[in-house]
Design an enzyme around this catalytic site. Structure first.
Site, PDB file in Angstrom:
ATOM      1  N   HIS A   1       0.090   3.140   7.037  1.00  0.00           N
ATOM      2  CA  HIS A   1       1.102   2.712   8.008  1.00  0.00           C
ATOM      3  C   HIS A   1       0.977   3.544   9.277  1.00  0.00           C
ATOM      4  CE1 HIS A   1       4.508   5.767   6.726  1.00  0.00           C
ATOM      5  NE2 HIS A   1       3.360   6.351   6.923  1.00  0.00           N
TER       6      HIS A   1
ATOM      7  N   CYS B   1       2.004  11.123  12.772  1.00  0.00           N
ATOM      8  CA  CYS B   1       2.312   9.838  12.111  1.00  0.00           C
ATOM      9  C   CYS B   1       2.259   8.682  13.111  1.00  0.00           C
ATOM     10  CB  CYS B   1       3.686   9.884  11.448  1.00  0.00           C
ATOM     11  SG  CYS B   1       3.790  11.108  10.130  1.00  0.00           S
TER      12      CYS B   1
ATOM     13  N   HIS C   1      -2.347   6.086   8.967  1.00  0.00           N
ATOM     14  CA  HIS C   1      -2.730   7.025   7.905  1.00  0.00           C
ATOM     15  C   HIS C   1      -2.181   6.477   6.598  1.00  0.00           C
ATOM     16  CE1 HIS C   1       1.335   8.168   9.093  1.00  0.00           C
ATOM     17  NE2 HIS C   1       1.496   8.516   7.837  1.00  0.00           N
TER      18      HIS C   1
ATOM     19  N   HIS D   1      -0.784   6.767   2.319  1.00  0.00           N
ATOM     20  CA  HIS D   1      -0.022   7.512   1.305  1.00  0.00           C
ATOM     21  C   HIS D   1      -0.286   6.884  -0.054  1.00  0.00           C
ATOM     22  CE1 HIS D   1       2.493   9.802   4.100  1.00  0.00           C
ATOM     23  NE2 HIS D   1       2.653   8.692   4.803  1.00  0.00           N
TER      24      HIS D   1
ATOM     25  N   ASP E   1       0.618  -3.112  -2.099  1.00  0.00           N
ATOM     26  CA  ASP E   1      -0.493  -2.258  -2.533  1.00  0.00           C
ATOM     27  C   ASP E   1      -1.784  -2.561  -1.761  1.00  0.00           C
ATOM     28  OD1 ASP E   1      -1.734  -0.295  -4.098  1.00  0.00           O
ATOM     29  OD2 ASP E   1      -2.420  -1.784  -5.558  1.00  0.00           O
ATOM     30  N   HIS E   2      -2.417  -1.475  -1.295  1.00  0.00           N
ATOM     31  CA  HIS E   2      -3.677  -1.557  -0.541  1.00  0.00           C
ATOM     32  C   HIS E   2      -3.543  -2.423   0.712  1.00  0.00           C
ATOM     33  CE1 HIS E   2      -5.231   0.540  -3.974  1.00  0.00           C
ATOM     34  NE2 HIS E   2      -6.395   0.682  -3.393  1.00  0.00           N
TER      35      HIS E   2
ATOM     36  N   GLU F   1       7.126   9.080  -0.908  1.00  0.00           N
ATOM     37  CA  GLU F   1       6.005   8.978   0.017  1.00  0.00           C
ATOM     38  C   GLU F   1       4.989  10.079  -0.280  1.00  0.00           C
ATOM     39  OE1 GLU F   1       6.282   7.588   4.404  1.00  0.00           O
ATOM     40  OE2 GLU F   1       6.563   9.753   4.403  1.00  0.00           O
TER      41      GLU F   1
HETATM   42 NI    NI Z   1       3.224   8.425   6.713  1.00  0.00          NI
END
Ligand code: NI
Length: 264
Positions: free
Chosen positions: A138, A157, A163, A165, A201-202, A253
């Site tokens: 995100h 961020c 980036h 998580h 997901d992904h 997160e």
């Molecule tokens: Ni983040």
């Protein structure tokens, strides 16, 4: 008023089994292909002014091992396919005499990711919790702020390429025992798989998920907004079932950052 929690680990071995001195690993000790469980006991009240104790934790350990473990062992032997949620009222009734009215809740952890909790105040309702994982990327960027303000608020961020998580998510779902709510563990997993994991997901949340797409007026994919949307999606599915209500959804997160929605 305070709450004291004590986790008691134990192993259920075919053919019984005794001994064991390592309470951190479980007493009785594991024999062969035994089953490992945890029962977390919560007591509430005021501590004794003389000892500072609400309850002696050794009394909790003794109560679980002498009164609770035999109930679990019997269920494993005689009714291995039984819904374990139905055992919680029996466990509470067995632990009440030694632990008294301060006994507030039991959390039966059947696996590292799966648990069932019952409060003694509402013994006809259990809370199912199952933990799941998904990976996503995100970028935190508010279109209402200038680029400079975005960099100041979100720091790295806000980097344009985003980036990732490894998120963890745990729904807490209330299920009635009487009459039995219509939700099995497998059904909960299937709903989360289809409506949460399959959705996130992904993915790159800003680019791939319309609810977080700034071009479509989407929300900023903060852990707060992810937790709220996950709750709304899951509640929209599960609350329509008889005797089932999503209490909250927690999203981690990182190991150190989590959000629960709605807060309890
Ligand atoms: Ni983040």
């Amino acid at each position: 008023m305070l709450a004291l929690r004590r986790t008691v680990r134990f192993n259920i071995n075919s053919g019984g089994g005794a001994g064991g001195t390592n309470g951190a690993a479980g007493v009785p000790a594991m024999t062969g292909f035994g089953r490992h469980y945890e029962l977390e006991v919560t007591c509430r009240g005021e501590p004794d002014p003389a000892t500072g104790y609400l309850v002696d934790i050794k009394a909790i350990d003794d109560a679980v091992r002498s009164r609770g473990v035999p109930l679990v062992a019997r269920a494993c032997q005689d009714e291995p396919g039984r819904d374990p949620a139905g055992l919680l009222p029996e466990l509470a009734a067995a632990l009440r005499p030694p632990l008294g009215p301060g006994l507030h809740a039991l959390c039966f952890r059947l696996t590292p990711t799966w648990s069932i909790t019952m409060s003694t105040e509402t013994p006809t309702v259990v809370v199912l919790r199952q933990r799941f994982e998904f990976a996503a990327s995100h970028r935190l960027h508010a279109p209402t702020l200038s680029d400079e303000e975005n960099r100041r608020v979100f720091g790295k961020c806000n980097n344009p390429a985003g980036h990732g998580h490894n998120y963890r998510i745990e729904p807490a779902v209330e299920v009635s025992l009487d009459p039995r709510g219509a939700l099995s563990p497998g059904e909960l997993e299937a709903e989360v798989e289809e409506h949460i994991i399959g959705w996130l997901d992904h993915r790159h949340l800003n680019a791939d998920v319309p609810e977080f797409d700034p071009g479509r007026g989407g929300l900023i994919p903060s852990v707060e907004n992810i937790a709220r949307l996950c709750y709304e999606r899951l509640a929209g599915r599960l609350d329509a079932r008889d005797g089932v209500r999503v209490r909250s959804v927690t999203v981690w997160e990182t190991d150190r950052t989590a959000c629960e929605y709605p807060a309890r």
